[in-house]
Design an enzyme around this catalytic site. Structure first.
Site, PDB file in Angstrom:
ATOM      1  CD  GLU A  80      45.614  69.365 -19.324  1.00 36.99           C
ATOM      2  OE1 GLU A  80      45.614  68.953 -18.149  1.00 36.99           O
ATOM      3  OE2 GLU A  80      46.032  68.685 -20.275  1.00 36.99           O
ATOM      4  CB  CYS A 127      47.119  72.093 -11.697  1.00 34.29           C
ATOM      5  SG  CYS A 127      48.409  71.761 -12.905  1.00 34.29           S
ATOM      6  CD  GLU A 133      42.981  73.351  -7.398  1.00 35.01           C
ATOM      7  OE1 GLU A 133      42.009  73.907  -7.952  1.00 35.01           O
ATOM      8  OE2 GLU A 133      44.043  73.094  -7.989  1.00 35.01           O
ATOM      9  CG  HIS A 157      47.950  84.654 -20.595  1.00 39.16           C
ATOM     10  ND1 HIS A 157      47.694  83.868 -19.498  1.00 39.16           N
ATOM     11  CD2 HIS A 157      49.271  84.463 -20.881  1.00 39.16           C
ATOM     12  CE1 HIS A 157      48.801  83.229 -19.138  1.00 39.16           C
ATOM     13  NE2 HIS A 157      49.770  83.555 -19.974  1.00 39.16           N
ATOM     14  CB  ALA A 158      45.065  84.751 -16.336  1.00 41.51           C
ATOM     15  CB  SER A 159      42.271  89.639 -16.611  1.00 46.61           C
ATOM     16  OG  SER A 159      41.774  88.972 -15.492  1.00 46.61           O
ATOM     17  CG  ASN A 181      49.079  78.044 -12.407  1.00 44.37           C
ATOM     18  OD1 ASN A 181      48.877  78.198 -13.612  1.00 44.37           O
ATOM     19  ND2 ASN A 181      48.988  76.872 -11.819  1.00 44.37           N
ATOM     20  CB  SER A 213      38.937  77.390 -11.946  1.00 40.58           C
ATOM     21  OG  SER A 213      38.142  78.222 -12.794  1.00 40.58           O
TER      22      SER A 213
END
Ligand code: NAP
Length: 453
Positions: free
Chosen positions: A228, A262, A358, A155-157, A131, A207
């Site tokens: 986090e 977040c 959330e 890192h995120a895919s 994000n 998450s």
């Protein structure tokens, strides 16, 4: 195996990247372990020169980086440029201030000399989300490098090219090989890396689901971890608040970054005397946001990062409406690939997803309450504890409410935000540990007592 990334606005394939083979992962872990002693032994000033250079390189490449962020996760151009500048500022800040944070701390005892000193611990694995694909990494990395640690990043895919650019920036800043490495790996490989003896600790931003898995693995290995995780921040509006200030702040805090922040305000807890006026003006202001191509300067609301995330958000909205929430704006996906319009749900109540979960996208929940006391009770009626804000003309009342909010950061008449000078992190199921400032830089250090009798 390869992973494809898709442009959130067009739905077209952007990029396909190969996951790293086990032999390559092994080589990078070996390089990190080999690099650590020399990196830790460098004078702080020399590490600071590298970190400052990374900041300068970020600024030099800001347009490149912006284009990649916009293509991979749909960030608006102006938001992406601001994010790059924030990262460069963090590099400057820690290069300048790390010496203050890392200085020995004398403690008076009966000894001739007693004090605390701070030692780096080795290779810290970072698992990061999409994000804020540059900021989340530098928020951890700039202080970690100054502390003398080395790092590997998973890192995120959906943001592999952002990860590669971060590697390029740090290479260009002259970091010795192995001090920072990107690992394009999947979650099963990440679990293996965390179990490796050469990895000392892990930090995750992501998450709750990822947090449970990674914290369990870290616990099993007795490795330090910082979590986090998600949030559902309350934005408390008291009767005497100045709506000329509050309404633009509410729009910004909920809808920037397509609501995928977040610490975005997610639950608007509004007292009875101001609720109708606030809601009317909030709906009016949010209705002006223009969803569209994030590369187009006229767009003011970005698409969400992935279609599956948009679909999940809409499921939460529909379930909330079925349970009695009242849609005042939006609440229906448009026909772009991953776009979701600015949306507002009124009459949100316990039992609805919009109350207890959330909502990680551009949907605001309105929770109407009688007074300040009920506002505090409702704001705290959540499993999350990341941030919260209070809006009032009475600074004392604001501080009184802020101190009662169960969260890691409470702001009065200000949008909750991260700031290199202030510690950042959550309570309850928003995680534990801190990033930034003195508390953050010490998380991945051995806090060592020296006692000379
Ligand atoms: P996510 O799905 O948890 O992914 C975050 C990172 O964790 C990605 O790199 C992901 O890799 C990895 N991951 C997921 N499951 C894993 C597992 N079992 N083992 C190892 N790695 C795993 O979260 P997201 O959707 O990217 O981010 C949104 C969430 O992050 C929201 O809840 C948001 O509130 C939270 N967030 C918190 C903060 C904070 O500072 N507290 C800041 C930003 C975001 P893959 O992409 O390969 O799955």
């Amino acid at each position: 195996m390869s992973v494809e990334t898709v442009n959130p606005h067009t739905g077209l394939s952007e990029y396909r990247h190969e996951l790293k083979a086990a032999t390559e992962v092994e080589a990078r872990l070996a390089a990190a372990a080999a690099a650590f002693p020399a990196w830790a032994a460098l004078p702080l000033q020399t590490r600071g020169e590298h970190v400052r250079c990374a900041g300068a390189e970020l600024r030099r490449r800001r347009d490149d980086i912006q284009r990649v962020m916009t293509a991979e996760m749909g960030k608006l151009r102006r938001e992406a440029l601001a994010e790059v500048e924030k990262c460069a500022g963090a590099c400057d800040y820690y290069a300048e201030h790390a010496a203050d944070y890392l200085r020995d701390t004398p403690i008076a005892t009966e000894a001739a000399s007693s004090y605390v000193c701070y030692e780096p611990i080795g290779c810290v694995m970072a698992v990061m989300p999409w994000n804020f694909p540059i900021w989340q990494v530098f928020r951890f990395l700039a202080p970690a490098l100054m502390a003398g640690n080395v790092s590997v990043l998973k890192h995120a895919s959906n943001v592999p090219r952002c990860a590669d650019i971060i590697q390029e920036v740090l290479d260009a800043a002259g970091l010795p090989p192995g001090v920072f490495s990107v690992l394009h790996i999947d979650n099963a490989q990440a679990a293996e890396v965390l179990r490796d003896a050469r990895v000392a600790a892990v930090t995750l931003t992501g998450s709750e689901r990822a947090g449970r898995s990674i914290a369990a693995n870290a616990g099993d290995q007795l490795k330090k971890c910082v979590m986090e995780l998600g949030g559902s921040d309350a934005f408390v509006v008291l009767d005497d608040a100045d709506l000329d200030m509050v309404v633009p702040a509410a729009v910004k805090s909920r809808f920037d970054n397509a609501g995928q922040t977040c610490i975005a305000a997610k639950r608007f807890v509004v007292t009875a005397g101001i609720a109708d006026a606030f809601v009317e003006r909030f709906v009016q202001a949010a209705s002006q946001l223009r969803l569209g191509d994030p590369a187009d300067e006229a767009t003011t609301l970005a698409p969400m990062a992935r279609q599956d995330l948009r679909d999940e958000l809409h499921r939460q909205v529909e379930a909330s409406i079925a349970a009695g929430a009242v849609p005042l704006l939006g609440c229906r996906p448009d026909d772009s690939h991953a776009g979701y319009p600015a949306s507002i749900l009124d009459a949100v109540a316990p039992g609805m997803p919009a109350y207890g979960e959330e909502l990680f996208g551009p949907v605001a929940s309105i929770l109407r309450v009688a007074d300040e006391a009920e506002a505090v009770q409702v704001a705290n009626d959540t499993s999350f504890g990341l941030g919260g804000s209070v809006w009032t003309a009475d600074a004392q009342a604001g501080e009184r409410v802020a101190r009662q909010l169960q969260c890691g950061a409470a702001f009065v008449n200000g949008i909750v935000r991260s700031d290199v000078r202030l510690p950042f992190g959550g309570s309850k199921r928003s995680g534990f540990g801190r990033e930034l400032a003195e508390h953050g830089i010490h998380e991945f250090m051995n806090i060592k007592t020296i006692y000379v009798a």
